[in-house]
Design a protein around this motif. Structure first.
Motif, PDB file in Angstrom:
ATOM      1  N   SER A  21       0.724  -1.068  -0.051  1.00 18.62           N
ATOM      2  CA  SER A  21      -0.207   0.096  -0.076  1.00 18.62           C
ATOM      3  C   SER A  21       0.784   1.598  -0.032  1.00 18.62           C
ATOM      4  CB  SER A  21      -1.109  -0.130   1.275  1.00 18.62           C
ATOM      5  OG  SER A  21      -1.876  -0.818   1.186  1.00 18.62           O
ATOM      6  N   ILE A  22       1.810   1.261   0.772  1.00 17.31           N
ATOM      7  CA  ILE A  22       2.770   2.429   1.024  1.00 17.31           C
ATOM      8  C   ILE A  22       3.374   2.770  -0.409  1.00 17.31           C
ATOM      9  CG2 ILE A  22       4.738   3.390   2.167  1.00 17.31           C
ATOM     10  CD1 ILE A  22       3.852   1.973   4.467  1.00 17.31           C
ATOM     11  N   SER A  40       7.897 -24.925  -3.170  1.00 21.09           N
ATOM     12  CA  SER A  40       8.644 -24.913  -4.376  1.00 21.09           C
ATOM     13  C   SER A  40       8.167 -23.342  -4.953  1.00 21.09           C
ATOM     14  CB  SER A  40       8.313 -25.696  -5.596  1.00 21.09           C
ATOM     15  OG  SER A  40       6.657 -25.369  -5.895  1.00 21.09           O
ATOM     16  N   PRO A  41       9.221 -22.659  -5.714  1.00 18.54           N
ATOM     17  CA  PRO A  41       9.146 -21.399  -6.218  1.00 18.54           C
ATOM     18  C   PRO A  41       7.732 -21.215  -7.081  1.00 18.54           C
ATOM     19  CG  PRO A  41      11.268 -22.280  -6.616  1.00 18.54           C
ATOM     20  CD  PRO A  41      10.767 -23.497  -6.080  1.00 18.54           C
ATOM     21  N   LEU A  42       7.482 -22.133  -7.853  1.00 12.95           N
ATOM     22  CA  LEU A  42       6.112 -21.988  -8.399  1.00 12.95           C
ATOM     23  C   LEU A  42       5.087 -21.739  -7.413  1.00 12.95           C
ATOM     24  CD1 LEU A  42       4.443 -21.638 -10.822  1.00 12.95           C
ATOM     25  CD2 LEU A  42       4.261 -24.321 -11.403  1.00 12.95           C
ATOM     26  N   THR A  43       4.946 -22.838  -6.564  1.00 14.34           N
ATOM     27  CA  THR A  43       3.773 -22.797  -5.578  1.00 14.34           C
ATOM     28  C   THR A  43       4.029 -21.640  -4.476  1.00 14.34           C
ATOM     29  OG1 THR A  43       3.962 -25.228  -5.386  1.00 14.34           O
ATOM     30  CG2 THR A  43       2.953 -24.192  -3.545  1.00 14.34           C
ATOM     31  N   ALA A  44       4.997 -21.332  -4.230  1.00 11.07           N
ATOM     32  CA  ALA A  44       5.060 -19.903  -3.614  1.00 11.07           C
ATOM     33  C   ALA A  44       4.567 -18.601  -4.153  1.00 11.07           C
ATOM     34  CB  ALA A  44       6.821 -19.922  -3.062  1.00 11.07           C
ATOM     35  N   ASN A  45       4.987 -18.585  -5.513  1.00  7.32           N
ATOM     36  CA  ASN A  45       4.491 -17.362  -6.351  1.00  7.32           C
ATOM     37  C   ASN A  45       3.264 -17.508  -6.478  1.00  7.32           C
ATOM     38  OD1 ASN A  45       4.953 -15.408  -8.134  1.00  7.32           O
ATOM     39  ND2 ASN A  45       5.401 -16.417  -9.740  1.00  7.32           N
ATOM     40  N   VAL A  46       2.683 -18.689  -6.751  1.00  8.45           N
ATOM     41  CA  VAL A  46       0.986 -18.724  -6.845  1.00  8.45           C
ATOM     42  C   VAL A  46       0.170 -18.140  -5.586  1.00  8.45           C
ATOM     43  CG1 VAL A  46      -0.860 -20.395  -7.336  1.00  8.45           C
ATOM     44  CG2 VAL A  46       1.239 -20.136  -8.859  1.00  8.45           C
ATOM     45  N   THR A  47       0.861 -19.008  -4.476  1.00 12.69           N
ATOM     46  CA  THR A  47       0.304 -18.858  -3.124  1.00 12.69           C
ATOM     47  C   THR A  47       0.493 -17.374  -2.682  1.00 12.69           C
ATOM     48  OG1 THR A  47       0.848 -21.006  -2.640  1.00 12.69           O
ATOM     49  CG2 THR A  47       0.269 -19.644  -0.923  1.00 12.69           C
ATOM     50  N   ASN A  48       1.602 -16.648  -3.016  1.00 16.08           N
ATOM     51  CA  ASN A  48       1.803 -15.323  -2.581  1.00 16.08           C
ATOM     52  C   ASN A  48       0.860 -14.469  -3.422  1.00 16.08           C
ATOM     53  OD1 ASN A  48       3.611 -13.066  -1.771  1.00 16.08           O
ATOM     54  ND2 ASN A  48       3.542 -12.808  -3.757  1.00 16.08           N
ATOM     55  N   SER A  49       0.384 -14.877  -4.628  1.00 14.55           N
ATOM     56  CA  SER A  49      -0.607 -13.824  -5.504  1.00 14.55           C
ATOM     57  C   SER A  49      -1.990 -14.055  -4.560  1.00 14.55           C
ATOM     58  CB  SER A  49      -0.487 -14.299  -6.776  1.00 14.55           C
ATOM     59  OG  SER A  49       0.711 -14.125  -7.629  1.00 14.55           O
ATOM     60  N   MET A  50      -2.123 -15.380  -4.288  1.00 15.72           N
ATOM     61  CA  MET A  50      -3.429 -15.550  -3.718  1.00 15.72           C
ATOM     62  C   MET A  50      -3.544 -14.816  -2.357  1.00 15.72           C
ATOM     63  SD  MET A  50      -5.523 -17.415  -5.773  1.00 15.72           S
ATOM     64  CE  MET A  50      -6.697 -17.927  -4.450  1.00 15.72           C
ATOM     65  N   ALA A  51      -2.573 -14.924  -1.544  1.00 15.03           N
ATOM     66  CA  ALA A  51      -2.581 -14.229  -0.342  1.00 15.03           C
ATOM     67  C   ALA A  51      -2.407 -12.788  -0.158  1.00 15.03           C
ATOM     68  CB  ALA A  51      -1.289 -14.848   0.482  1.00 15.03           C
ATOM     69  N   THR A  52      -1.778 -12.149  -1.059  1.00  8.57           N
ATOM     70  CA  THR A  52      -1.509 -10.692  -0.969  1.00  8.57           C
ATOM     71  C   THR A  52      -3.109  -9.808  -1.568  1.00  8.57           C
ATOM     72  OG1 THR A  52      -0.518 -10.573  -3.345  1.00  8.57           O
ATOM     73  CG2 THR A  52       0.589 -10.601  -1.352  1.00  8.57           C
ATOM     74  N   TRP A  53      -3.855 -10.533  -2.264  1.00  9.12           N
ATOM     75  CA  TRP A  53      -4.989  -9.838  -3.002  1.00  9.12           C
ATOM     76  C   TRP A  53      -5.942  -9.207  -1.777  1.00  9.12           C
ATOM     77  CZ3 TRP A  53     -10.387 -10.745  -1.885  1.00  9.12           C
ATOM     78  CH2 TRP A  53     -11.142 -10.102  -2.694  1.00  9.12           C
ATOM     79  N   PRO A  54      -6.179  -9.913  -0.650  1.00 14.84           N
ATOM     80  CA  PRO A  54      -6.893  -8.934   0.385  1.00 14.84           C
ATOM     81  C   PRO A  54      -6.101  -7.532   0.749  1.00 14.84           C
ATOM     82  CG  PRO A  54      -6.831 -11.375   0.910  1.00 14.84           C
ATOM     83  CD  PRO A  54      -5.846 -11.141  -0.152  1.00 14.84           C
ATOM     84  N   GLY A  55      -4.760  -7.793   0.705  1.00 15.34           N
ATOM     85  CA  GLY A  55      -3.892  -6.759   1.199  1.00 15.34           C
ATOM     86  C   GLY A  55      -4.325  -5.506   0.208  1.00 15.34           C
ATOM     87  N   TYR A  56      -4.485  -5.942  -1.082  1.00 15.34           N
ATOM     88  CA  TYR A  56      -4.601  -4.852  -2.108  1.00 15.34           C
ATOM     89  C   TYR A  56      -6.214  -4.017  -2.005  1.00 15.34           C
ATOM     90  CZ  TYR A  56      -0.847  -6.638  -4.818  1.00 15.34           C
ATOM     91  OH  TYR A  56       0.559  -7.109  -5.305  1.00 15.34           O
ATOM     92  N   ALA A  57      -6.964  -4.998  -1.350  1.00 11.99           N
ATOM     93  CA  ALA A  57      -8.425  -4.608  -1.000  1.00 11.99           C
ATOM     94  C   ALA A  57      -8.411  -3.752  -0.038  1.00 11.99           C
ATOM     95  CB  ALA A  57      -9.109  -5.865  -0.817  1.00 11.99           C
ATOM     96  N   GLY A  58      -7.584  -4.051   1.226  1.00 12.49           N
ATOM     97  CA  GLY A  58      -7.571  -3.092   2.110  1.00 12.49           C
ATOM     98  C   GLY A  58      -6.889  -1.865   1.808  1.00 12.49           C
ATOM     99  N   LEU A 218      -3.709  -0.565   6.932  1.00 10.89           N
ATOM    100  CA  LEU A 218      -2.720   0.091   7.704  1.00 10.89           C
ATOM    101  C   LEU A 218      -1.759   0.994   6.911  1.00 10.89           C
ATOM    102  CD1 LEU A 218      -2.189  -2.100  10.733  1.00 10.89           C
ATOM    103  CD2 LEU A 218      -3.590  -0.178  10.741  1.00 10.89           C
ATOM    104  N   GLY A 219      -1.228   0.316   5.830  1.00 12.29           N
ATOM    105  CA  GLY A 219      -0.087   0.817   4.963  1.00 12.29           C
ATOM    106  C   GLY A 219      -0.856   2.270   4.278  1.00 12.29           C
ATOM    107  N   ALA A 220      -2.085   2.113   3.745  1.00 17.86           N
ATOM    108  CA  ALA A 220      -2.689   3.225   3.167  1.00 17.86           C
ATOM    109  C   ALA A 220      -2.789   4.157   3.953  1.00 17.86           C
ATOM    110  CB  ALA A 220      -4.254   2.655   2.555  1.00 17.86           C
ATOM    111  N   ARG A 221      -3.273   3.971   5.439  1.00 18.15           N
ATOM    112  CA  ARG A 221      -3.403   5.122   6.204  1.00 18.15           C
ATOM    113  C   ARG A 221      -2.132   5.852   6.544  1.00 18.15           C
ATOM    114  NH1 ARG A 221      -8.547   6.359   5.888  1.00 18.15           N
ATOM    115  NH2 ARG A 221      -8.416   7.335   8.149  1.00 18.15           N
ATOM    116  N   ILE A 222      -0.985   4.923   6.654  1.00 16.24           N
ATOM    117  CA  ILE A 222       0.162   5.471   6.840  1.00 16.24           C
ATOM    118  C   ILE A 222       0.765   6.575   5.658  1.00 16.24           C
ATOM    119  CG2 ILE A 222       2.858   4.796   7.255  1.00 16.24           C
ATOM    120  CD1 ILE A 222       1.878   2.606   8.658  1.00 16.24           C
ATOM    121  N   ALA A 223       0.521   5.891   4.527  1.00 16.04           N
ATOM    122  CA  ALA A 223       0.938   6.661   3.134  1.00 16.04           C
ATOM    123  C   ALA A 223       0.391   7.856   3.110  1.00 16.04           C
ATOM    124  CB  ALA A 223       0.677   5.769   1.925  1.00 16.04           C
TER     125      ALA A 223
END
Length: 251
Positions: A21-22, A40-58, A218-223
């Motif tokens: 957000s910042i 594995s790198p592929l699983t970590a990459n795909v899982t990371n994309s799924m997990a960060t989506w709510p952060g973008y919403a926040g 929280l990051g958006a509020r800080i930024a």
């Protein structure tokens, strides 16, 4: 998953959501945490994309006041995010990633340079005019950034913010809000595609996603309260650091 790994992913999710957000680049916090659990790198990459989506919403929620009068700017940006992210996700699922790791650092360095030398660039291309370079510069550049975001995504915010800085006449703080929407829309596409076709570690998603949502808000509020010059150079510094990290460690 051990309690230690649960704590690691939860903390990385909060920090990654806030950094996205910042400035952008939060994936370089959460992605290594995923790798540390043995994915594995592929699983970590795909899982990371799924997990960060709510952060973008926040982040979008936190920037809602900055976005209220920018709706006309959002249409081409959202279209570019949908198109580019779809292409990037498909490329990730059907092609090897070995060659792409050499493309990622130069892209991030280019984005950092766009921000660092924005005043100089303006002397050559002129001040951004409202709606002046939407389809000739902004749309293709944002689409290209979203392709990268769908494929890997680390520092996507740095790249998008660099594009917006030379195509939209506004403060960096308000451009940061637009960047958040681009990231959210692209992240939504990635979540839909990877959720159906990708090798997602759903346990990690269930831990990191709520943490990223809190961190993004929280990051958006800080930024909102960060000095603009400090914000610009923090993004530049973060971009350089991420590029060096990827060059040394690879993806």
């Amino acid at each position: 998953m051990s309690p230690g790994y649960v704590l690691l992913i939860a903390v990385a999710g909060i920090l990654g959501g806030a950094v996205n957000s910042i400035a952008g680049g939060g994936s370089l916090i959460l992605f290594p945490a995923m790798l540390a659990t043995g994915m594995s790198p592929l699983t970590a990459n795909v899982t990371n994309s799924m997990a960060t989506w709510p952060g973008y919403a926040g982040g979008v929620l936190g920037f809602r006041s900055e976005l209220a009068d920018q709706r006309n700017r959002l249409r081409p940006l959202m279209l570019a995010a949908i198109l580019g992210s779809t292409i990037g996700c498909i490329l990730l699922l059907v092609t090897p990633a070995a060659a792409f790791k050499w493309v990622v650092p130069p892209l991030i360095l280019l984005a950092a340079a766009l921000l660092a030398f924005q005043p100089t660039i303006k002397k050559f291309v002129g001040e951004p005019r409202e709606g002046g370079r939407i389809w000739t510069v902004q749309f293709p550049a944002t689409t290209a950034a979203a392709i990268y975001g769908g494929y890997f995504g680390a520092a996507l915010g740095v790249i998008v913010l660099g594009v917006l800085a030379v195509t939209v006449p506004d403060t960096l703080r308000r451009l940061n809000a637009l960047k958040g929407v681009v990231s959210f829309v692209g992240g939504t596409v990635s979540a839909l595609i990877f959720g159906v076709f990708g090798p997602v570690n759903w346990t990690a998603v269930l831990i990191a996603a709520p943490a990223a949502l809190v961190g993004g808000y929280l990051g958006a509020r800080i930024a909102r309260h960060v000095n603009e010059t400090a914000l610009r150079w923090s993004v530049v510094g973060l971009g350089i650091a991420i590029a060096v990290y990827l060059l040394i460690k690879g993806v």
